[in-house]
Scaffold this active site. Structure first.
Site, mmCIF file in Angstrom:
data_model
loop_
_atom_site.group_PDB
_atom_site.id
_atom_site.type_symbol
_atom_site.label_atom_id
_atom_site.label_comp_id
_atom_site.label_asym_id
_atom_site.label_seq_id
_atom_site.Cartn_x
_atom_site.Cartn_y
_atom_site.Cartn_z
ATOM 1 N N ARG A 160 -3.324 4.892 11.467
ATOM 2 C CA ARG A 160 -4.499 4.575 10.645
ATOM 3 C C ARG A 160 -5.644 3.997 11.478
ATOM 4 O O ARG A 160 -6.381 3.131 11.037
ATOM 5 C CB ARG A 160 -4.124 3.609 9.514
ATOM 6 C CG ARG A 160 -3.060 4.105 8.581
ATOM 7 C CD ARG A 160 -3.470 5.369 7.828
ATOM 8 N NE ARG A 160 -2.360 5.862 7.049
ATOM 9 C CZ ARG A 160 -1.461 6.747 7.476
ATOM 10 N NH1 ARG A 160 -1.577 7.263 8.701
ATOM 11 N NH2 ARG A 160 -0.465 7.148 6.718
ATOM 12 N N SER A 239 -3.953 3.429 -0.980
ATOM 13 C CA SER A 239 -3.218 2.315 -0.367
ATOM 14 C C SER A 239 -4.213 1.277 0.150
ATOM 15 O O SER A 239 -5.044 1.583 1.012
ATOM 16 C CB SER A 239 -2.354 2.823 0.785
ATOM 17 O OG SER A 239 -1.423 3.770 0.316
ATOM 18 N N GLU A 343 -6.670 -1.688 4.437
ATOM 19 C CA GLU A 343 -6.969 -0.364 4.975
ATOM 20 C C GLU A 343 -8.411 0.050 4.729
ATOM 21 O O GLU A 343 -9.053 0.607 5.612
ATOM 22 C CB GLU A 343 -6.002 0.672 4.376
ATOM 23 C CG GLU A 343 -6.102 2.038 5.006
ATOM 24 C CD GLU A 343 -4.970 2.956 4.598
ATOM 25 O OE1 GLU A 343 -5.217 4.179 4.502
ATOM 26 O OE2 GLU A 343 -3.849 2.490 4.370
#
Length: 351
Positions: A160, A239, A343
């Site tokens: 990520r 998420s 995130e």
């Protein structure tokens, strides 16, 4: 190119949150994108680049400066080479590759947002990451004032994360190139256990491309991870926290905390994450810390379908969302000694 003043930013995000921006520019060509960036940089004007808005948390006060919406279009598919303009809708691009019989991104179906955002976050789900298929990223380099082509290695992809995320003020992604596989209509090997179970196959097996895509879409929809204006569980950024990656020492301490809290014999999720490191599940941590599906009593709550998604129930503010996020972070830290990391990109606010 469209220019608006004192325009709302909330409608441009999947959270539907955030205040107004001083100036909003919608650019439909690479040249327009570059012109807007150069103009802002020359004037010293703060610049916010917006794609699909699926990974943005914008403060209630909005953004003083220029918001650039990258709405460029363009798809070129030659053999197994795919080039996407940054403004292309990612879910549409995935569908097109499946229709063309090409494997490599079929398990990334249903992820909201634009193609240009995928390398920034190294988007991944259900056993696939874009870093495994991206060959080059064409971007405008604000430091040199030139358009550059970065190889996969130069993008510095990790979980990520990427070079673009670590230096967010430098590059504006214009186009992304992928190398896909012709496997006679079959998917890439299925790497995610949940997907394999849903398909009735073993991890490592290949399945028809359409079956892989449709199965992932059903799995995502069941978790509120496919956009639906009528479903407030999808008024989110997907998420909200990344899965923690722990050193061997950190993971040993974590296991001990799990035993103390949940009893001997309870093992936390553990996945290999490179030598000396283990990845565990943020969703598991949140749930076991007491933040179950639907948690919350205000206008921002945990999704009723998935503990990893924080949602706007329709009347939330960004501060409502952040208050919930901070409560979750503090609760998980107290329970297990792990600090969750958000995130989505935050604009004008922070946890």
């Amino acid at each position: 190119m469209q220019v608006l003043h004192d325009a709302p930013l909330a409608p441009l995000t999947t959270f539907r949150l955030g205040g107004p921006v001083t100036r909003l520019v919608i650019a439909t060509t690479d040249a327009e994108v570059i012109d807007v960036v150069r103009e802002a940089d020359a004037a010293g004007t703060p610049l916010l680049v917006v794609g699909g808005g699926s990974n943005l948390v914008i403060g209630d006060k909005g953004f003083e400066g220029t918001a650039l919406v990258v709405a460029t279009k363009g798809v070129e598919l030659v053999g197994g080479t795919l080039e996407l303009a940054a403004g292309e809708v990612w879910t549409d691009a995935v569908a097109r590759t499946v229709e063309a019989g090409l494997a490599g991104v079929e398990c990334l179906a249903g992820i909201p947002g634009s193609a240009g955002a995928t390398p920034i976050q190294n988007v991944g789900a259900y056993g696939q990451e874009v870093s495994s298929t991206i060959t080059e990223v064409i971007a405008y380099d604000r430091r040199s004032g030139e358009t550059v082509t970065l190889t996969n290695e130069e993008c510095a992809f990790s979980y990520r994360h990427s070079r673009f995320k670590s230096d967010p003020e430098r590059y504006v992604v214009l186009r992304v190139r992928f190398a896909l596989e012709d496997a006679d209509g079959l998917s890439a090997p299925i790497r995610y256990a949940e997907t394999a179970r849903a398909l009735g196959v073993e991890v490592g097996d290949r399945v028809p491309l359409a079956a892989a895509r449709e199965t992932v879409l059903k799995l995502r929809a069941g978790k509120g991870m496919v956009l639906d204006a009528e479903d407030h569980d999808t008024w989110s950024a997907g998420s909200f926290f990344t899965n923690p990656i722990l050193s061997d020492e950190q993971f040993a301490a974590f296991r001990a905390r799990v035993g103390e809290r949940l009893g001997d014999g309870v093992e936390p999720p553990a996945y290999p994450a490179g030598e000396g490191h283990t990845k565990t599940s943020a969703a598991w941590l949140i749930d076991k810390a007491g933040f179950t599906k639907g948690y919350g009593s205000g206008p921002a709550r945990i999704s009723t379908k998935h503990t990893l998604a924080l949602t706007n129930r329709g009347a939330a503010t960004t501060e409502d969302l952040l208050a919930l996020a901070r409560e979750v972070v503090a609760g998980v830290r107290e329970a297990f000694g792990i600090t969750l990391v958000n995130e989505p990109v935050t604009v004008g606010v922070s946890l």
